[in-house]
Design a protein around this motif. Structure first.
Motif, PDB file in Angstrom:
ATOM      1  N   ALA A 284      41.111-100.090  -5.571  1.00 17.36           N
ATOM      2  CA  ALA A 284      42.255 -99.994  -6.490  1.00 17.36           C
ATOM      3  C   ALA A 284      43.497 -99.625  -5.704  1.00 17.36           C
ATOM      4  O   ALA A 284      43.505 -98.651  -4.945  1.00 17.36           O
ATOM      5  N   GLY A 285      44.542-100.398  -5.860  1.00 23.32           N
ATOM      6  CA  GLY A 285      45.821-100.125  -5.217  1.00 23.32           C
ATOM      7  C   GLY A 285      46.953-100.284  -6.211  1.00 23.32           C
ATOM      8  O   GLY A 285      46.727-100.679  -7.367  1.00 23.32           O
ATOM      9  N   LYS A 286      48.148 -99.997  -5.783  1.00 24.80           N
ATOM     10  CA  LYS A 286      49.293-100.098  -6.684  1.00 24.80           C
ATOM     11  C   LYS A 286      49.476-101.514  -7.219  1.00 24.80           C
ATOM     12  O   LYS A 286      49.760-101.700  -8.408  1.00 24.80           O
ATOM     13  N   PRO A 287      49.287-102.561  -6.386  1.00 20.05           N
ATOM     14  CA  PRO A 287      49.466-103.920  -6.908  1.00 20.05           C
ATOM     15  C   PRO A 287      48.373-104.348  -7.884  1.00 20.05           C
ATOM     16  O   PRO A 287      48.599-105.202  -8.742  1.00 20.05           O
ATOM     17  N   GLY A 288      47.162-103.798  -7.708  1.00 17.87           N
ATOM     18  CA  GLY A 288      46.075-104.204  -8.582  1.00 17.87           C
ATOM     19  C   GLY A 288      44.712-103.865  -8.017  1.00 17.87           C
ATOM     20  O   GLY A 288      44.576-102.931  -7.212  1.00 17.87           O
ATOM     21  N   LEU A 289      43.697-104.619  -8.412  1.00 20.74           N
ATOM     22  CA  LEU A 289      42.310-104.372  -8.048  1.00 20.74           C
ATOM     23  C   LEU A 289      41.778-105.485  -7.147  1.00 20.74           C
ATOM     24  O   LEU A 289      42.063-106.660  -7.383  1.00 20.74           O
TER      25      LEU A 289
END
Length: 327
Positions: A284-289
């Motif tokens: 999971a990151g800020k841009p998405g999964l």
């Protein structure tokens, strides 16, 4: 959090532990673990009743949880499968049998097979507190590499953490015996190590040559597309009780049991449509999964952008090992 031991089994374990020195059990647990890690077998690790009790305390919760997770996948992949008979091959203290009876309470006949008379006696003592099929289960001493009367056919055959003790040159005989004894579904669970996965894949290939169909975890019937140094395994989180923590010298109230497994079925077992599976913990990151999936077409990497709200909502609760129906 993964499945806890059934209440009746927890009570039976407590009765088994009554009067036992927790310090001695912790010492024995460490010795048992070291023996297995060093390539030893139950014949050298489980010599007397106290050794089996130490194993029950330190390892039964984890092996039970891993088998229960694999059996849950069978129920999803073959929802109409309703076994009436069970063979627990290489049963140890019988944890897989308890998991099977939790998954399919209507199992009417159970047979537990193990080479260790100490393990079988412990399994018998625990089973006495279980459902009728367990309390009246046949406990038979036998060698997994030498199929005999104890291998007569059962709808569900489970072998867990047992192939590791079989020399590689005798693995084929064991797998052929297991598959021959299987009238419906065969489930194999091994430690989630590269070696454990290799044994599971070897068993998968051998059984498929005999006509087996893969129910889980694979999304396909082809050879495993993963390449070394990668390997297919999963992690099942389970709670640790006080005695469990003491036996393992651990502080955390939970542990993650890494395991590899395969569920194989006779062709006449009705199967659900294949689905992709999450092969490693999602990132999971800020841009998405980000996901890595095993799909009917091979290994796929999928990115789900946070801004795609519908897709993100559909994917954000997926965990390692989950099925993905839309892949």
């Amino acid at each position: 959090m993964g499945p806890e031991l059934p209440a009746a089994l927890r009570a039976a374990v407590e009765a088994l532990l009554e009067g036992a020195s927790r310090k001695d059990l912790a010492r024995r647990s460490a010795q048992v673990s070291n023996t297995y890690r060093g390539g030893g077998s139950s014949a050298t690790a489980i010599v007397e009743d106290a050794d089996a009790t130490a194993y029950v305390l330190s390892r039964l919760p984890a092996t039970y949880a891993a088998v229960a997770a694999a059996l849950d996948e069978v129920r999803v992949a073959a929802p109409d499968f309703a076994p009436a008979s069970l063979l627990d091959a290489g049963a140890g203290p019988g944890g897989a049998s308890w998991a099977a009876l939790e998954a399919w309470p209507r199992i009417a006949e159970a047979r537990l097979l193990d080479a260790s008379p100490v393990f079988l006696e412990t399994a018998r003592r625990l089973a006495a507190a279980g459902p009728a099929a367990l309390a009246g289960a046949e406990m038979r001493r036998g060698d997994l590499t030498q199929p005999g009367e104890g291998w007569r056919a059962a709808d569900l055959v489970v072998t867990s953490y047992a192939l590791a003790e079989i020399p590689s040159e005798r693995l084929e005989a064991a797998v052929r015996g297991l598959w021959a004894a299987c009238a419906g579904v065969l489930v194999i669970v091994e430690p989630g190590t590269p070696a454990g996965t290799a044994r599971v894949l070897a068993a998968r290939e051998l059984a498929m040559r005999e006509g087996a169909m893969v129910l889980a975890p694979c999304a396909h019937q082809q050879a495993c597309p993963l390449a070394a140094p990668d390997w297919c395994h999963f992690a099942q989180r389970l709670p640790r009780g006080r005695d469990h923590r003491l036996a393992k010298g651990a502080d955390a109230p939970f542990e993650d049991e890494k395991h590899a497994y395969v569920a194989l079925a006779r062709p006449d077992v009705c199967r659900a449509a294949p689905a992709a599976r999450v092969l490693s913990p999602p990132r999971a990151g800020k841009p998405g999964l980000e996901f890595r999936l095993c799909t009917p077409g091979g290994i796929e990497r999928r990115f789900v952008a946070r801004r795609d709200r519908a897709a993100y909502a559909a994917h954000r609760r997926l965990r390692w090992g989950d099925r993905v129906e839309d892949a």
